[in-house]
Design a protein around this motif. Structure first.
Motif, mmCIF file in Angstrom:
data_model
loop_
_atom_site.group_PDB
_atom_site.id
_atom_site.type_symbol
_atom_site.label_atom_id
_atom_site.label_comp_id
_atom_site.label_asym_id
_atom_site.label_seq_id
_atom_site.Cartn_x
_atom_site.Cartn_y
_atom_site.Cartn_z
ATOM 1 N N VAL A 92 24.633 23.388 3.489
ATOM 2 C CA VAL A 92 23.523 23.763 2.619
ATOM 3 C C VAL A 92 23.835 23.342 1.190
ATOM 4 N N PHE A 93 22.771 23.186 0.400
ATOM 5 C CA PHE A 93 22.881 22.766 -0.994
ATOM 6 C C PHE A 93 22.127 23.775 -1.851
ATOM 7 N N PRO A 94 22.825 24.606 -2.593
ATOM 8 C CA PRO A 94 22.150 25.631 -3.404
ATOM 9 C C PRO A 94 21.125 25.011 -4.346
ATOM 10 N N LEU A 95 20.022 25.697 -4.527
ATOM 11 C CA LEU A 95 18.975 25.193 -5.422
ATOM 12 C C LEU A 95 19.441 25.298 -6.866
ATOM 13 N N PRO A 96 19.255 24.258 -7.651
ATOM 14 C CA PRO A 96 19.624 24.321 -9.074
ATOM 15 C C PRO A 96 18.671 25.221 -9.845
ATOM 16 N N GLU A 97 19.130 25.677 -11.005
ATOM 17 C CA GLU A 97 18.310 26.580 -11.825
ATOM 18 C C GLU A 97 16.968 25.947 -12.188
ATOM 19 N N ALA A 98 16.955 24.630 -12.426
ATOM 20 C CA ALA A 98 15.704 23.960 -12.802
ATOM 21 C C ALA A 98 14.659 24.071 -11.707
ATOM 22 N N GLN A 99 15.099 24.085 -10.442
ATOM 23 C CA GLN A 99 14.140 24.209 -9.349
ATOM 24 C C GLN A 99 13.767 25.663 -9.103
ATOM 25 N N LEU A 100 14.736 26.558 -9.171
ATOM 26 C CA LEU A 100 14.433 27.973 -8.996
ATOM 27 C C LEU A 100 13.398 28.441 -10.020
ATOM 28 N N ASP A 101 13.482 27.890 -11.224
ATOM 29 C CA ASP A 101 12.581 28.303 -12.296
ATOM 30 C C ASP A 101 11.141 27.884 -12.032
ATOM 31 N N ARG A 102 10.930 26.969 -11.098
ATOM 32 C CA ARG A 102 9.580 26.512 -10.790
ATOM 33 C C ARG A 102 8.908 27.354 -9.709
ATOM 34 N N PHE A 103 9.651 28.237 -9.075
ATOM 35 C CA PHE A 103 9.040 29.142 -8.114
ATOM 36 C C PHE A 103 8.486 30.353 -8.850
ATOM 37 N N MET A 156 0.849 -1.191 0.000
ATOM 38 C CA MET A 156 0.000 0.000 0.000
ATOM 39 C C MET A 156 0.886 1.243 0.000
ATOM 40 N N PHE A 157 0.415 2.259 -0.700
ATOM 41 C CA PHE A 157 1.142 3.518 -0.746
ATOM 42 C C PHE A 157 0.672 4.419 0.387
ATOM 43 N N HIS A 158 1.595 4.799 1.232
ATOM 44 C CA HIS A 158 1.298 5.720 2.327
ATOM 45 C C HIS A 158 1.720 7.125 1.905
ATOM 46 N N ARG A 159 0.747 8.005 1.822
ATOM 47 C CA ARG A 159 1.000 9.347 1.310
ATOM 48 C C ARG A 159 1.816 10.171 2.293
ATOM 49 N N GLY A 160 2.739 10.942 1.731
ATOM 50 C CA GLY A 160 3.577 11.797 2.545
ATOM 51 C C GLY A 160 2.965 13.175 2.748
ATOM 52 N N PRO A 161 3.687 14.064 3.407
ATOM 53 C CA PRO A 161 3.135 15.404 3.714
ATOM 54 C C PRO A 161 2.893 16.271 2.494
ATOM 55 N N ILE A 162 3.396 15.862 1.322
ATOM 56 C CA ILE A 162 3.179 16.667 0.125
ATOM 57 C C ILE A 162 1.718 16.662 -0.303
ATOM 58 N N PHE A 163 0.945 15.689 0.182
ATOM 59 C CA PHE A 163 -0.481 15.616 -0.163
ATOM 60 C C PHE A 163 -1.263 16.550 0.756
ATOM 61 N N THR A 164 -1.147 17.822 0.477
ATOM 62 C CA THR A 164 -1.797 18.864 1.250
ATOM 63 C C THR A 164 -2.094 20.024 0.310
ATOM 64 N N ASN A 165 -2.664 21.095 0.834
ATOM 65 C CA ASN A 165 -2.899 22.289 0.019
ATOM 66 C C ASN A 165 -1.698 23.221 0.021
ATOM 67 N N VAL A 166 -1.155 23.455 1.206
ATOM 68 C CA VAL A 166 0.008 24.337 1.341
ATOM 69 C C VAL A 166 1.128 23.537 1.985
ATOM 70 N N LEU A 167 2.207 23.350 1.246
ATOM 71 C CA LEU A 167 3.379 22.639 1.760
ATOM 72 C C LEU A 167 4.468 23.652 2.052
ATOM 73 N N LEU A 168 4.884 23.718 3.313
ATOM 74 C CA LEU A 168 6.015 24.557 3.684
ATOM 75 C C LEU A 168 7.266 23.696 3.738
ATOM 76 N N MET A 169 8.198 23.984 2.851
ATOM 77 C CA MET A 169 9.501 23.308 2.865
ATOM 78 C C MET A 169 10.481 24.259 3.541
ATOM 79 N N ASP A 170 10.618 24.070 4.858
ATOM 80 C CA ASP A 170 11.422 24.986 5.655
ATOM 81 C C ASP A 170 12.912 24.696 5.459
ATOM 82 N N GLU A 171 13.665 25.747 5.192
ATOM 83 C CA GLU A 171 15.104 25.631 4.935
ATOM 84 C C GLU A 171 15.366 24.584 3.849
ATOM 85 N N ILE A 172 14.775 24.843 2.700
ATOM 86 C CA ILE A 172 14.872 23.885 1.593
ATOM 87 C C ILE A 172 16.315 23.646 1.180
#
Length: 276
Positions: free
Chosen positions: A117-128, A54-70
């Motif tokens: 820390v791990f800098p966000l790649p351009e591909a991810q920055l472009d999705r914000f 069975m697939f157990h859904r993670g916290p991403i299955f919400t309306n607002v996901l806060l990714m703190d200190e991404i």
């Protein structure tokens, strides 16, 4: 939305408060180096009771996901958000799961951290859609903030909207008129970032779409049925600054601001015309 600022400026509280007043489900995930993609998306586990997986859904299955200190999460975990941010769905073990509507990610990042820390790649920055800097509040506002936090009990926030109201507003924003002249202006601004002599990587087609949508939202909040060039100018910096990959060390932290000022000054503004 990417909130990038120094610690203690209220980024996490802002995200939680937005979800509360919008009447939306909210989940917070703390970015750490040992955070795994399954901790965000979910995982398939064996259920001995009925002898099946069975697939157990993670916290991403919400309306607002806060990714703190991404930027404290590893690139592998950061990449778990890419599909969700772009397509509003996640894939696990060959199955695709749709995310709730509405769905959006609010991520926070500390720009002064350099260790662990791990800098966000351009591909991810472009999705914000936008990157915002909260900054410090004025002195009198800070005095009032201390009074509220230290000397009074926190007031419980009450929803002012419901989930269906947010979805309705999103649909109404998409109906805001963007004239051909303004749309060409938006495209010309985006293309101008690609040819600037201090930019290695300019605005992508996705960035131009984001700029258009953000300008529509600003017009909607101003209770207008059409986008003006001023809406585009106002949206340009928060929608574009984090997407521009500049030449190394050019103008330091003010580089993106200088490039955007150059582009805004160099691209002719269309004449505003009354919209019906």
């Amino acid at each position: 939305m990417l909130l990038q600022d120094v610690p203690g400026t209220g980024k996490t509280r802002l995200a939680a408060s937005l979800a509360k007043v919008f009447g939306l489900a909210f989940c917070r995930v703390q970015g750490t180096p040992d955070l795994l993609p399954a901790d965000v998306v979910g995982a398939t586990v064996f259920n001995p009771g009925d002898n099946r997986f069975m697939f157990h859904r993670g916290p991403i299955f919400t309306n607002v996901l806060l990714m703190d200190e991404i930027n404290r999460a590893t690139p592998r975990t950061q990449s778990a958000l890419l599909e969700a941010m772009a397509e509003r769905q996640v894939s696990a073990d060959g199955t695709t799961y749709s995310l709730p509507k509405p769905f959006f990610v609010i991520a926070t990042a500390n720009p002064i951290e350099s260790q662990g820390v791990f800098p966000l790649p351009e591909a991810q920055l472009d999705r914000f859609l936008v990157q915002l800097n909260l900054g410090y509040i004025e002195a009198e506002e800070e005095v009032e903030m201390v009074r509220r936090v230290v000397f009074t009990e926190d007031e419980e926030l009450s929803p002012v909207l419901a989930e269906q109201d947010v979805v309705k507003a999103q649909k109404e924003v998409r109906q805001i008129i963007v004239s051909d002249d303004v749309l060409r202006y938006i495209v010309q601004l985006g293309r101008a970032t690609r040819t600037h002599d201090q930019v290695q990587l300019g605005a992508s087609p996705r960035a131009i779409v984001a700029l258009t949508q953000y300008a529509q939202a600003l017009a909607y909040l101003a209770q207008r049925k059409f986008v003006t060039p001023d809406d585009v100018k106002r949206a340009f910096y928060p929608a574009m600054a984090h997407r521009l990959h500049l030449n190394i060390d050019w103008m330091g932290e003010d580089g993106a601001k200088r490039v955007i000022e150059d582009v805004l000054q160099g691209v002719p503004v269309p004449n505003e015309r009354a919209e019906v």
